[in-house]
Design a protein around this motif. Structure first.
Motif, PDB file in Angstrom:
ATOM      1  N   UNK A 147       1.902  -7.197  -2.108  1.00  0.00           N
ATOM      2  CA  UNK A 147       3.186  -6.496  -2.152  1.00  0.00           C
ATOM      3  C   UNK A 147       2.949  -5.065  -1.684  1.00  0.00           C
ATOM      4  N   UNK A 148       3.726  -4.635  -0.712  1.00  0.00           N
ATOM      5  CA  UNK A 148       3.632  -3.283  -0.158  1.00  0.00           C
ATOM      6  C   UNK A 148       4.994  -2.619  -0.293  1.00  0.00           C
ATOM      7  N   UNK A 149       5.007  -1.347  -0.655  1.00  0.00           N
ATOM      8  CA  UNK A 149       6.253  -0.612  -0.875  1.00  0.00           C
ATOM      9  C   UNK A 149       6.335   0.547   0.111  1.00  0.00           C
ATOM     10  N   UNK A 150       7.556   0.794   0.596  1.00  0.00           N
ATOM     11  CA  UNK A 150       7.836   1.918   1.490  1.00  0.00           C
ATOM     12  C   UNK A 150       8.924   2.779   0.865  1.00  0.00           C
ATOM     13  N   UNK A 151       8.753   4.083   0.991  1.00  0.00           N
ATOM     14  CA  UNK A 151       9.781   5.025   0.547  1.00  0.00           C
ATOM     15  C   UNK A 151      10.265   5.816   1.746  1.00  0.00           C
ATOM     16  N   UNK A 152      11.516   5.597   2.124  1.00  0.00           N
ATOM     17  CA  UNK A 152      12.093   6.255   3.304  1.00  0.00           C
ATOM     18  C   UNK A 152      11.214   6.063   4.532  1.00  0.00           C
ATOM     19  N   UNK A 153      10.641   4.872   4.668  1.00  0.00           N
ATOM     20  CA  UNK A 153       9.818   4.549   5.822  1.00  0.00           C
ATOM     21  C   UNK A 153       8.364   4.934   5.693  1.00  0.00           C
ATOM     22  N   UNK A 154       7.973   5.597   4.614  1.00  0.00           N
ATOM     23  CA  UNK A 154       6.581   6.021   4.416  1.00  0.00           C
ATOM     24  C   UNK A 154       5.871   4.993   3.551  1.00  0.00           C
TER      25      UNK A 154
ATOM     26  N   UNK B  87       7.953  -5.209   0.765  1.00  0.00           N
ATOM     27  CA  UNK B  87       7.346  -6.236   1.611  1.00  0.00           C
ATOM     28  C   UNK B  87       6.479  -7.132   0.742  1.00  0.00           C
ATOM     29  N   UNK B  88       6.576  -8.440   0.954  1.00  0.00           N
ATOM     30  CA  UNK B  88       5.741  -9.384   0.226  1.00  0.00           C
ATOM     31  C   UNK B  88       5.121 -10.357   1.220  1.00  0.00           C
ATOM     32  N   UNK B  89       3.873 -10.677   1.003  1.00  0.00           N
ATOM     33  CA  UNK B  89       3.152 -11.628   1.837  1.00  0.00           C
ATOM     34  C   UNK B  89       2.604 -12.724   0.938  1.00  0.00           C
ATOM     35  N   UNK B  90       3.015 -13.968   1.197  1.00  0.00           N
ATOM     36  CA  UNK B  90       2.579 -15.119   0.408  1.00  0.00           C
ATOM     37  C   UNK B  90       1.880 -16.109   1.332  1.00  0.00           C
ATOM     38  N   UNK B  91       0.700 -16.588   0.957  1.00  0.00           N
ATOM     39  CA  UNK B  91      -0.052 -17.480   1.837  1.00  0.00           C
ATOM     40  C   UNK B  91       0.599 -18.859   1.917  1.00  0.00           C
ATOM     41  N   UNK B  92       0.311 -19.620   2.979  1.00  0.00           N
ATOM     42  CA  UNK B  92       0.805 -21.008   3.056  1.00  0.00           C
ATOM     43  C   UNK B  92       0.287 -21.821   1.876  1.00  0.00           C
TER      44      UNK B  92
ATOM     45  N   UNK C 216      -2.073  -7.249  -5.324  1.00  0.00           N
ATOM     46  CA  UNK C 216      -2.734  -8.282  -4.544  1.00  0.00           C
ATOM     47  C   UNK C 216      -2.989  -9.497  -5.426  1.00  0.00           C
ATOM     48  N   UNK C 217      -3.153 -10.657  -4.768  1.00  0.00           N
ATOM     49  CA  UNK C 217      -3.458 -11.895  -5.477  1.00  0.00           C
ATOM     50  C   UNK C 217      -2.471 -12.125  -6.628  1.00  0.00           C
ATOM     51  N   UNK C 218      -1.212 -12.230  -6.260  1.00  0.00           N
ATOM     52  CA  UNK C 218      -0.161 -12.417  -7.245  1.00  0.00           C
ATOM     53  C   UNK C 218      -0.345 -13.748  -7.973  1.00  0.00           C
ATOM     54  N   UNK C 219       0.233 -13.808  -9.181  1.00  0.00           N
ATOM     55  CA  UNK C 219       0.197 -15.065  -9.917  1.00  0.00           C
ATOM     56  C   UNK C 219       0.968 -16.140  -9.152  1.00  0.00           C
TER      57      UNK C 219
END
Length: 590
Positions: free
Chosen positions: A417-424, A330-335, A431-434
Motif C-alpha cells: 500500500x502506497x499513499x500520496x498527498x497532493x501528488x507527493x 495505491x494498492x498492489x495485490x499479487x495474482x 507490505x505483505x498484507x494479510x
C-alpha cells in the motif's frame, strides 16, 4: 424567523406588513438560530402542526442537527469554517416569500437540475474550485447583497459565509441520506437489494444494482451513523468515528483511488476534538463503527499526525493532511495463483434467501465474522491469573517468557500500500498484507463462512469523526495520478540515495508521469464492470447447479420460494421455504 420578527417589532398575526401586496417593503429576515436553544424547543412545541404524520422518537433532534449540518444549499452557518450540527444557522435565502412548493427540490430531488449537473460535470475533483465558485457567484450571489438595515447588527448575516456555503453546495450533490437500517437487522448477516428475474427459473431472484451505477460508497455496507450524498461519493457524520466502504473490492492487481478532504485534520475546538478523517483499505470483516485501521482487517492513515494505523497501533509514516488536501491510495495485490499453490477459481458459495423488508425485496446473506486469531492480534500480552499489584505485573511483562506468541496468519507476499498527498509520494506504508481469505481454527463454527462468496477482497474505506467530510474519486480521471509504475519509482528513488539519506528525502520526491513504460495500475472505476460480470456469471452457475441437483434427485420443477417478511421490528420468524428445498444447508436456496 417570522415569529422572531413579529416579537422584535411588536407585530400581531394579520399585520398588514406581512401581506403579499407589501412584500417589496419587507426585507429578508436574517436571524441565526441554534438547534438546542431555539429550533428544538420550537419544533417540540409545534410538533403536531409541523410533523402531522410522524411519531416523535427519542432522537428526533439528532436528525434535525444532521439536516442543518449537511444541507448546505439551504442552511448557512454563522461560522462556515467551523460548521457543525451545534452551529447557529440561517437560511441561505432568507427571503420567506421564496418558500413555496418545490423550494426544497435542490436537496431532495433524485434528478438534479440542469445547473447542478453542469456544476458536477465541471468539478470532478480533477479541476480546482474555480468553476464551482464562478457558478455560485453568478447564480446566487445576489442573495448576499440584500438590504440588512432592519436587522439588528448581532443578527446580520456574514456575506462571506453565505458564499462559502453556496460554493460547497454547488460543488456536489448535497442530498445526504443515512445508510439503510437493514444493515443492523441481524448480527452476522448482510442485506443487498434483489429482484425477480424470469430468466432464472430456478434461482428466481438475482442481485439488483441501484443507481448511481458504478463504483461508489455503499449505503448497504456503512455504519448507521454515516451520511452519504446522493451521488454516493461524499460522506460525513456528526458522531464518533464511523466507516463507509465502496461497493466493489479488489482481489489482485494494482489499483488506485483518491480522497478529497472536504473537512478534516482539525485540532481541538473549545477543548473538544473537532473534525477528522481517516482513509485506507478494509476487508469485509472490518468493524464499520470504528476508524479505519482499528483492527487487523484494515489499514488506515491518520489526518492529524500522518501516522499509519493497523491493529489500533500508530506508526510514524508521512505528512499530516487537512481540509483541501487530496490523498491518493495505491494498492498492489499479487495474482492468487502465485500466492496459493494450485489455486483455481471456484463458484462462490452464496448462502442467501430473498426476504421482504418494509416493501423492498432483498437478499439476506450470511456475512463473514471476525475470527479468534485476528482478534487475538489486538490483545495485550496475557498476564497470569494470580492477583498481583501493578508493579509485579510490570516485572512479569519485562520477562519474554511470560508473553504469548502471536498467531501465524496467511499473508499476500509482495502486496503493498502506497499513499500520496497532493501528488507527493509518502513511500510504502504497508507490505505483505494479510490474506483476505477467512482463517479457520478451533473456534470456527460449522455455520461460519469459510469460502469466498464473491465479496472477499480489499475495499476502499474512509471513516469520519464529528463533522469530518470527504469525497472519493474512483477515476478514471484523477487530480494527482501516480506514476505508471509506483513501486518501480520508489525502488529507484531508494537506490539513488545514500545510506545516510533520511526518509524525508523520499517524501519530498514528487510523483510524475515521466517514468518510461506502460501504466501498470488501474483506476477503481474499471473494477465495476468486472464486478457486475462476475455476479452474473455466479448467478448462471447457481442456476445450473440447482438444475443439476434437481436432475440427480429426480425432482419436478420447483415452485418459487416464499419471500420472508422481516418488517415486523426485526422478529426473525421465517416462513418455511418450499418443501423441496428441505432444511439442510445443502438443500437450501444458494
Amino acid at each position: 424567523m417570522l415569529h422572531q420578527h413579529m416579537t422584535d417589532h411588536n407585530a400581531s398575526k394579520g399585520d398588514s406588513r406581512y401581506l403579499s401586496a407589501n412584500s417589496v417593503n419587507l426585507s429578508p429576515f436574517r436571524y441565526y438560530f441554534n438547534k438546542n436553544e431555539h429550533l428544538r424547543p420550537f419544533v417540540d412545541k409545534n410538533w403536531s402542526s409541523l410533523c402531522t404524520e410522524r411519531s416523535r422518537t427519542a432522537t428526533w433532534w439528532a436528525t434535525l442537527g444532521s439536516c442543518l449540518y449537511s444541507t448546505k444549499d439551504l442552511f448557512v452557518a454563522k461560522d462556515e469554517n467551523n460548521r457543525s450540527a451545534s452551529s447557529n444557522f440561517c437560511l441561505v435565502d432568507p427571503n420567506l416569500w421564496n418558500i413555496r412548493p418545490g423550494h426544497f427540490g435542490t436537496s431532495h430531488s433524485r434528478t438534479p437540475s440542469k445547473s447542478t449537473k453542469d456544476v458536477n460535470n465541471n468539478n470532478n475533483r480533477t479541476n480546482h474550485h474555480d468553476n464551482s465558485s464562478a457558478h455560485a457567484s453568478s447564480s446566487k450571489l445576489s442573495i448576499t447583497s440584500t438590504d440588512q438595515s432592519m436587522t439588528p447588527p448581532a443578527m446580520q448575516s456574514n456575506s462571506s459565509n453565505a458564499v462559502i456555503a453556496l460554493i460547497q453546495a454547488s460543488s456536489s450533490n448535497t442530498e445526504f441520506g443515512q445508510s439503510g437500517e437493514q444493515n443492523n437487522l441481524r448480527h452476522g448477516f448482510k442485506y443487498l437489494p434483489c429482484e425477480l428475474d424470469n430468466l432464472f427459473p430456478y434461482v428466481q431472484y438475482r442481485n439488483s444494482e441501484l443507481s448511481p451505477y458504478g463504483v461508489r460508497l455503499s449505503k448497504e455496507d456503512a455504519s448507521l451513523s454515516v451520511w452519504i450524498s446522493g451521488d454516493q461519493l461524499t460522506t460525513t457524520t456528526e458522531f464518533g468515528f464511523s466507516m463507509a466502504r465502496a461497493n466493489c473490492s479488489v482481489k489482485e492487481g494494482q489499483w488506485f483511488y483518491e480522497v478529497f478532504i472536504d473537512r478534516g485534520g482539525e485540532g481541538k475546538i473549545d477543548g473538544k476534538d473537532a473534525a477528522h478523517v481517516r482513509v485506507g483499505w478494509a476487508r469485509r470483516e472490518g468493524n464499520r463503527n470504528s476508524p479505519v485501521g482499528s483492527d487487523a482487517y484494515s489499514y488506515g492513515f491518520r489526518d492529524l499526525t500522518g501516522h499509519k494505523i493497523h491493529q489500533s497501533r500508530l506508526y510514524p509514516y508521512g505528512e499530516p493532511f487537512k481540509t483541501g488536501d487530496v490523498i491518493g491510495l495505491y494498492i498492489s495485490l499479487p495474482p492468487l495463483k502465485k500466492v496459493i499453490p494450485g489455486y483455481q477459481p471456484i463458484s462462490p458459495k452464496r448462502h442467501r434467501i430473498p426476504i421482504l423488508f418494509k416493501g423492498d425485496t432483498m437478499f439476506e446473506y450470511k456475512d463473514f465474522k471476525p475470527t479468534h486469531k485476528m482478534n487475538q492480534l489486538l490483545e495485550l500480552p496475557e498476564k497470569k491469573n494470580e492477583k498481583k499489584y501493578w508493579w509485579q505485573q510490570k516485572q512479569d511483562e519485562s520477562n519474554p517468557s511470560s508473553t504469548s506468541q502471536l498467531p501465524e496468519l496467511a499473508t499476500l507476499p509482495g502486496s503493498k500500500i502506497i499513499v500520496y498527498k497532493n501528488g507527493i509520494c509518502q513511500d510504502v506504508a504497508f507490505e505483505n498484507l494479510f490474506s483476505f481469505f477467512p482463517t479457520v481454527d478451533e473456534y470456527t463454527n460449522d455455520d461460519d463462512l469459510t469460502e469466498d462468496d464473491g465479496s472477499l477482497g480489499y475495499y476502499p474505506a474512509v471513516s469520519m469523526f464529528r463533522g469530518g467530510t470527504c469525497t472519493l474519486n474512483f477515476g478514471p480521471h484523477f487530480r494527482y495520478p501516480p506514476p505508471p509504475d509506483p513501486e518501480l519509482e520508489i525502488s529507484l528513488n531508494n537506490s539513488s540515495t545514500t545510506t545516510t539519506t533520511t526518509t524525508s528525502t523520499n517524501i519530498s520526491k514528487k510523483s510524475s508521469n515521466t517514468t518510461d513504460g506502460v501504466r501498470k495500475w488501474r483506476p477503481i472505476s474499471e473494477r465495476y464492470m468486472e464486478y457486475v460480470a462476475e455476479d452474473i456469471l455466479n448467478d448462471i452457475v447457481d442456476e445450473i447447479e440447482i438444475w443439476d441437483w434437481m436432475v440427480s434427485q429426480k425432482q419436478s420443477p420447483i415452485k418459487r420460494p416464499a419471500v420472508v417478511d422481516l418488517s415486523d421490528g426485526g422478529i426473525m420468524k421465517k416462513r418455511k421455504l418450499d418443501e423441496s428445498y428441505g432444511e439442510t444447508s445443502g438443500d437450501t436456496v444458494p
